[in-house]
Structure formats: structure tokens, C-alpha cells
Design an enzyme around this catalytic site. Structure first.
Site, PDB file in Angstrom:
ATOM      1  N   HIS A  88       0.815  -1.216   0.000  1.00  7.89           N
ATOM      2  CA  HIS A  88       0.000   0.000   0.000  1.00  7.89           C
ATOM      3  C   HIS A  88       0.853   1.273   0.000  1.00  7.89           C
ATOM      4  O   HIS A  88       0.358   2.350  -0.316  1.00  7.89           O
ATOM      5  CB  HIS A  88      -0.974  -0.003   1.184  1.00  7.89           C
ATOM      6  CG  HIS A  88      -0.363   0.284   2.517  1.00  7.89           C
ATOM      7  ND1 HIS A  88      -0.065  -0.703   3.431  1.00  7.89           N
ATOM      8  CD2 HIS A  88       0.006   1.442   3.116  1.00  7.89           C
ATOM      9  CE1 HIS A  88       0.447  -0.161   4.518  1.00  7.89           C
ATOM     10  NE2 HIS A  88       0.504   1.139   4.353  1.00  7.89           N
ATOM     11  N   ASP A 105       0.055  -7.681   1.429  1.00  8.27           N
ATOM     12  CA  ASP A 105       0.408  -6.262   1.479  1.00  8.27           C
ATOM     13  C   ASP A 105       1.926  -6.075   1.512  1.00  8.27           C
ATOM     14  O   ASP A 105       2.441  -5.239   2.242  1.00  8.27           O
ATOM     15  CB  ASP A 105      -0.240  -5.578   2.684  1.00  8.27           C
ATOM     16  CG  ASP A 105      -0.156  -4.051   2.608  1.00  8.27           C
ATOM     17  OD1 ASP A 105       0.039  -3.527   1.490  1.00  8.27           O
ATOM     18  OD2 ASP A 105      -0.238  -3.394   3.659  1.00  8.27           O
ATOM     19  N   ASN A 143       5.479   4.627   9.454  1.00 13.12           N
ATOM     20  CA  ASN A 143       6.210   3.423   9.845  1.00 13.12           C
ATOM     21  C   ASN A 143       5.941   2.258   8.904  1.00 13.12           C
ATOM     22  O   ASN A 143       6.661   1.247   8.934  1.00 13.12           O
ATOM     23  CB  ASN A 143       5.833   2.973  11.261  1.00 13.12           C
ATOM     24  CG  ASN A 143       6.681   3.623  12.337  1.00 13.12           C
ATOM     25  OD1 ASN A 143       6.188   4.422  13.114  1.00 13.12           O
ATOM     26  ND2 ASN A 143       7.962   3.274  12.376  1.00 13.12           N
ATOM     27  N   SER A 144       4.896   2.357   8.082  1.00 10.30           N
ATOM     28  CA  SER A 144       4.527   1.252   7.195  1.00 10.30           C
ATOM     29  C   SER A 144       5.714   0.830   6.338  1.00 10.30           C
ATOM     30  O   SER A 144       6.331   1.656   5.662  1.00 10.30           O
ATOM     31  CB  SER A 144       3.372   1.656   6.283  1.00 10.30           C
ATOM     32  OG  SER A 144       2.192   1.829   7.021  1.00 10.30           O
ATOM     33  N   LEU A 156      -4.857 -25.773  -0.842  1.00 12.63           N
ATOM     34  CA  LEU A 156      -5.515 -27.006  -0.418  1.00 12.63           C
ATOM     35  C   LEU A 156      -6.805 -27.237  -1.192  1.00 12.63           C
ATOM     36  O   LEU A 156      -7.096 -28.339  -1.642  1.00 12.63           O
ATOM     37  CB  LEU A 156      -5.848 -26.946   1.071  1.00 12.63           C
ATOM     38  CG  LEU A 156      -4.748 -27.235   2.079  1.00 12.63           C
ATOM     39  CD1 LEU A 156      -5.273 -27.002   3.494  1.00 12.63           C
ATOM     40  CD2 LEU A 156      -4.247 -28.660   1.927  1.00 12.63           C
ATOM     41  N   VAL A 201     -10.023 -25.805   0.125  1.00 10.08           N
ATOM     42  CA  VAL A 201     -11.041 -26.007   1.152  1.00 10.08           C
ATOM     43  C   VAL A 201     -11.628 -24.664   1.567  1.00 10.08           C
ATOM     44  O   VAL A 201     -10.980 -23.625   1.462  1.00 10.08           O
ATOM     45  CB  VAL A 201     -10.452 -26.707   2.408  1.00 10.08           C
ATOM     46  CG1 VAL A 201      -9.967 -28.100   2.072  1.00 10.08           C
ATOM     47  CG2 VAL A 201      -9.315 -25.882   3.028  1.00 10.08           C
TER      48      VAL A 201
END
Length: 514
Positions: free
Chosen positions: A132, A162, A238-239, A294, A296
Site C-alpha cells: 500500500h 500487502d 512506519n509502514s 488445499l 477447502v
């Protein structure tokens, strides 16, 4: 009658012999105990020196007061300083411009810019950050702590986690070494490094507050969330920054905060390094992530479901449906099975299963242990890729239907007539709200709020990641009583609004709608 001198002499001699014998015995016992203690200490120290890391050896021979109360403040300070000094060199500031080449401009006619952080993962200039941070980037500029600046290009992004990988030209860049997030435990000291609020190279410290958090904040249908939660201060900017242990090793990529004020309130979340390593390896090699599936559809196991299927302990992940022809189906898994471990690792929440499978590639074989009709059985499942015809049809159907392995299908309201109340459409948000039914109030454990009946694709609420089947409880710091209250609040508000919602499992989530 007077005693004879000879008799007295014999008595004194006897007493003397007894005393000598006692003293000799005590001396022998003391020597024996001393020899035993010395032997035991030597054996323990030898074991530590041959099997434990060097710092453990130093601790074993540390002064007694260290063992009782930990290292002195000066030593702890030095440890944090060394971590901060090493890690800050490998954490960069990222400035992303979305114009002027077709991008939006700010009120001053300049290109719109996003600020974030990134972590250098190789001397050749590969950098990991959040997807992002670099979305819709026209230009990406990276700045190191030594003030060198570089133009960066996107190598690849992964919306499900992300994560993104950038590349700058050059060699010999400082690197933050990769740690093992699987070894992280609640209570461990961690250090967050990034560029919050345009304050470059900011270092904060805290502990690991929780593991395996799922917040539904990643804006992707097949999101994979298994966050490390920390109380190290994390703020906007901080991302993409680093969360490291006290060895200076990367254990997470800081991604999000939980806050009503858009500032830290003690809850920060990071993507574990084990998942980061898996994703960036593929992004660098292929430009995309190649995942095994998988096949499911899964649901959490709660007390009610455990009672229905006869599961004595509330554990595992319920397999609601196994897709015909999928890897799980071919291996023998069935609907109504309860997966209790993957490759020997216990799974007790849907995101536990998701994150473990997400680390695997098509063709990998994983051991899946399930509870079925009172017994446990283990199946070897060879995972299949999304390019397999059966998966293409299945995944395509999930794009508009309920989620599968990622994310967990959300709560569907009971068909008891309570859900027939009029839905209020919130203009501009493309979201429908209705009053909270009694059953929903009980399920979500709330007294008041507005139930999210639908979220239209392409709207502002959808862009913020707001899901349906949740209850809006607060707008900014104002408690929500009803849909009408939401409409009234929006009519008077200016600027972005922070929604707090309650999910069925009782946990809160936060979404900012502009």
C-alpha cells in the site's frame, strides 16, 4: 570415695578420641559435598559452552546479581544502542509521487506524495516494504540514513500479504539480517525502526503483545493475515519499516496500527518474517507469488460447533467444504473434518492454517492432521497451483462469493425475519446499514450499533476495506446508536472518518474512510 588419677586420665582420653573421630567425619563430609558441588557446576557450564550460543555462556558465568535481576541498565542501554545503530542503516525512507503524470495534485499544485519506510534485504539493493506504500506510484524515491538518494522501481507486489519489493541500482548496501519469526514469543523485547510522521530514522522499543492477529485490514479478497502485535510505538509513516529482535534481526515488517486518532495507542502490527521471506523470494524470482492451495473452505471452531460435531476440546479449524478434484479432495480430506495441525504445527484459527499453507508452493507436500468422528488421521497433501483448471473455476467463483482459505467466510445473519429491517444507504460511501437485530446484538456482544448489510464494490467504503457482516460501533470517538446516527454524524463531519467495528469473534477493527 575419691576417684583415682589413672581413671580420670582414661576418661579424658576416651572423650578426646570421640571428638577427634567426630571432627574427622565432619571434615570428610564437607570435602565430599564440596567435591560434588564442584563437579556439578563444571558439568553444567560445560554443557552451556558446547550447546548454547556465546551470549548464553557469558550469562552462565555472569555475576549472581545479574542472574537475579538481569543485566544492569548500562549493559541493557548498550544492547539497545547497538541494535539501533545497526538496524537504522538498513531502513530507508520511501517517498512516492502519484503525479504529475496523470496523478492527483495537492492544493499547491504539487504531485501528491505518500511517505513510508522500507528495509534493505540484500547488498544489491532489494528493498521490502508494504504494497500500500507504493500503490499507483508514478515515481519512487528512496533515501538512506547517510542521505544518499536513489530512484527505485517496483519488482513485484502481493496484495494478499500487502508486501512489495523495490530495487535500487548499486551494490554494497547495508542489510538488515532476516530473523526467524517462528521463534518470537509473547513478552520478547522488540525494536521498531521507521520514518513516522516524517521523522526519519525513528527507533521505538516495546514487547511482543500477541501473536497470530487477524484484523481484516488488508484490502484483498484472499488476504493472509497473521500479524505480530507489539506495543512499540508505530505511527503513519512506519509502514514498511522494520521490527527486529535484540539481535538486530528482522522478525516483522510493520504494517498497521489500531487507533481511533490515527496515532499510536499501543497497538502495532507487523507481518512475520517467515511469511515475508516466502513472499519476497517469489517476487524477486518471478515478479509474482506462486502459491499452493488445499482447496477447502474453512470456518473457526467455537463452542457451539465443537458441541455439534462432538469435539471434546475447542480446537482446530473446521473444513466446511472440500472442493471436488482439489488437492485436499485427492488426498482424502472431507467436509466436516477439523484440521488440528499442519506439518506438525497446531492450528487453532483460520489464519493459522492460511499462513502455514501460504508459505508453500505448488507441488509441495504437506502433512495435514484432522479430527474425524472421534479419531485423528494424518493425510499427505500435494498442493496444487491456481493455474490448475479446477482451481481457476473455484477461485473465480470466490471473487464474488464467500471467501475460502483466505479470508475466513464471515458471519451470515440468521434467517429468522430479524434481518428484514429497512436498510439505510449512506450517500457517498456506497454502504448499506440497518438497525441491529436482537440476535445480532447477542452474537456480536454489543448493545448498540449499526449493522453493515452490504458494501458496494468500487465505493469509498470498499476502498477502505470495510467488510459486510460487521457492526459499526464508533465514528471517530462518537458512539454509534443507529444508522440514523451515522448519517447525522456524516452530515456534520469534515475530513476522513475513522470507523470502529465489532466482528463476530468480539475483536475490534478500524477503517478510515475519506
Amino acid at each position: 570415695m575419691a576417684s583415682s588419677p589413672r581413671g580420670s586420665t582414661r576418661v579424658l582420653a576416651g572423650i578426646g578420641l570421640v571428638l577427634v573421630g567426630l571432627l574427622a567425619g565432619i571434615l570428610v563430609m564437607l570435602l565430599a559435598d564440596d567435591e560434588s558441588d564442584t563437579t556439578e557446576v563444571a558439568r553444567i557450564v560445560e554443557r552451556v559452552e558446547t550447546t548454547e550460543a556465546a551470549e548464553t555462556t557469558r550469562t552462565a558465568s555472569a555475576p549472581r546479581e545479574w542472574k537475579e535481576s538481569g543485566p544492569p541498565p548500562a549493559t541493557l542501554n548498550r544492547l539497545f544502542r547497538e541494535v539501533a545503530r545497526g538496524v537504522t542503516k538498513g531502513v530507508v525512507s520511501i517517498r512516492v509521487a502519484s503525479g504529475p503524470d496523470g496523478g492527483e495534485e495537492n492544493p499547491f499544485g504539487q504531485p501528491s506524495q505518500n511517505l513510508g519506510s522500507g528495509v534493505i534485504i540484500s547488498p544489491e539493493g532489494y528493498i521490502v516494504t508494504n504494497s500500500h506504500v507504493v500503490d499507483e506510484a508514478e515515481r519512487i524515491q528512496v533515501r538512506l540514513t547517510d542521505k544518499r538518494q536513489f530512484e527505485a522501481r517496483v519488482v513485484g507486489t502481493d496484495a494478499s500479504t500487502d508486501l512489495a519489493v523495490l530495487k535500487v541500482d548499486g551494490t554494497g548496501f547495508p542489510v538488515v539480517p532476516l530473523g526467524d519469526s517462528d521463534q518470537v514469543q509473547v513478552g520478547d523485547w522488540v525494536v521498531a525502526v521507521g520514518n513516522p510522521l516524517q521523522l526519519t530514522s525513528t527507533v521505538t522499543a516495546g514487547i511482543v503483545s500477541a501473536l497470530g492477529r487477524q484484523l481484516r485490514i488488508i484490502e484483498d479478497q484472499f488476504r493472509i493475515e497473521n500479524f505480530i502485535q507489539t506495543d512499540a510505538a508505530i505511527n503513519p509513516g512506519n509502514s514498511g519499516g522494520a521490527l527486529v529482535n535484540l539481535k538486530g534481526e528482522l522478525v516483522g515488517i510493520n504494517t498497521a496500527i489500531a487507533s481511533r486518532s490515527r496515532r499510536t495507542e499501543g497497538y502495532g502490527f507487523a507481518i512475520p518474517s517467515a511469511l515475508v521471506e516466502r513472499v519476497i523470494t517469489d517476487l524477486i524470482a518471478y515478479g509474482e507469488v506462486r502459491r499452493g492451495y488445499l482447496g477447502v473452505s474453512i470456518l473457526p471452531v467455537d463452542a457451539e460447533r465443537a458441541d455439534e460435531i462432538g469435539l471434546r476440546n475447542i480446537r482446530g479449524v473446521y473444513l466446511e467444504e472440500v472442493q471436488s478434484g482439489s488437492a485436499a479432495d485427492r488426498a482424502g480430506l472431507q467436509g466436516d473434518d477439523v484440521a488440528v495441525s499442519i506439518m506438525g504445527e497446531p492450528v487453532n484459527a483460520p489464519n493459522d492454517l492460511q499462513s502455514l499453507i501460504a508459505r508453500q508452493r505448488p507441488g509441495d507436500t504437506v502433512s495435514v492432521t484432522v479430527w474425524r468422528n472421534g479419531t485423528e488421521r494424518t493425510f499427505e497433501v500435494e498442493l496444487m497451483g491456481e493455474d490448475t483448471p479446477v482451481y481457476q473455476e473455484w477461485l473465480s467463483g470466490l471473487q464474488s462469493g464467500p471467501s475460502s482459505e483466505s479470508p475466513t467466510p464471515e458471519y451470515q445473519p440468521p434467517d429468522d425475519g430479524e434481518g428484514d429491517a429497512a436498510v439505510t444507504e449512506v450517500d457517498g460511501w456506497d454502504v448499506g446499514l440497518r438497525p441491529l437485530a436482537d440476535t445480532e446484538a447477542s452474537v456480536f456482544d454489543v448493545d448498540t450499533g449499526a449493522y453493515v448489510a452490504y458494501v458496494e464494490n468500487g465505493g469509498r467504503a470498499a476502498a477502505a476495506g470495510l467488510p459486510r457482516n460487521v457492526v459499526v460501533t464508533h465514528l471517530d470517538n462518537t458512539r454509534v446508536e443507529s444508522p440514523a446516527g451515522v448519517v447525522q454524524y456524516l452530515s456534520e463531519a469534515t475530513g476522513p472518518i475513522l470507523l470502529q467495528v465489532r466482528r463476530r469473534d468480539g475483536t475490534p477493527a478500524f477503517y478510515e474512510i475519506e
